[in-house]
Design a protein around this motif. Sequence first.
Motif: not given
Length: 179
Positions: A17-42
Motif C-alpha cells: 500500500l505504501a508503494l502504491t500510494r507513493l507511485l500513484h502520487t508520483m503519477g498524479m504529479i506527472v499527469r498534472s505537470h503543467e500545474r506543478v512547479v517541480f523541484h528535485w528535492a521532493p
Amino acid sequence: MSQHEYIFIAVSIILGLALTRLLHTMGMIVRSHERVVFHWAPITWALSVLVFILHLWWIGWGLRSIDEWQFLDFMVLVFGSIFLYGAAELALSPPESDSLHLLNESRRLGRLSALSMLMYFLVGPYVNIFMYGYGVLPSITVPSAGIGLMVLAISKPEKFPMWTLLFAAYSVFILALTI
C-alpha cells in the motif's frame, strides 16, 4: 505455511500500500505537470522513502531463519511498515489545487514524512538486536544517524534540499551495509 510467511503477509500488504500510494502520487504529479512547479528535492526525498520500503521488504526475507516469533516481533514489524506508509503518504503532495509548488509543500508536509521516517528508524535497533542478534552499539549507532537527520528535517524545514541530499546518501549507505 511457516510463521514467517504468515507474519510477512501483513507486513507485505502494508508495504504494498505504501508503494502504491507513493507511485500513484508520483503519477498524479506527472499527469498534472503543467500545474506543478517541480523541484528535485521532493522527488529525491520520495525516492529515498521508496528505497526504505523496498529495503524492509528485502530484509524481511532474511527473517525467515527465525524459528519462534513473538507477538512483539510481529507488532514491531507492522508498526515499522505503518511508519513507512506514513512517510510515503506524506513524501509528496498530490496536485489538488490550481498549482502545486513541490518544494514549498515538502517544507510543510515533508516534516510529517520525516517524523514517520524517524519512527521507522526506531524499529531498526529492535530488529537488529532482538531478532538478528547483532551487537547493541552498531545496532543503535547507524539508526541514530537517520534519527538525527530526521530531527534536522523536522526542526529546520527551510533547509529541506540539504536534508534531502543527506537522506539520499544515508539511504545508499544503508543499502550498502545491509545488502
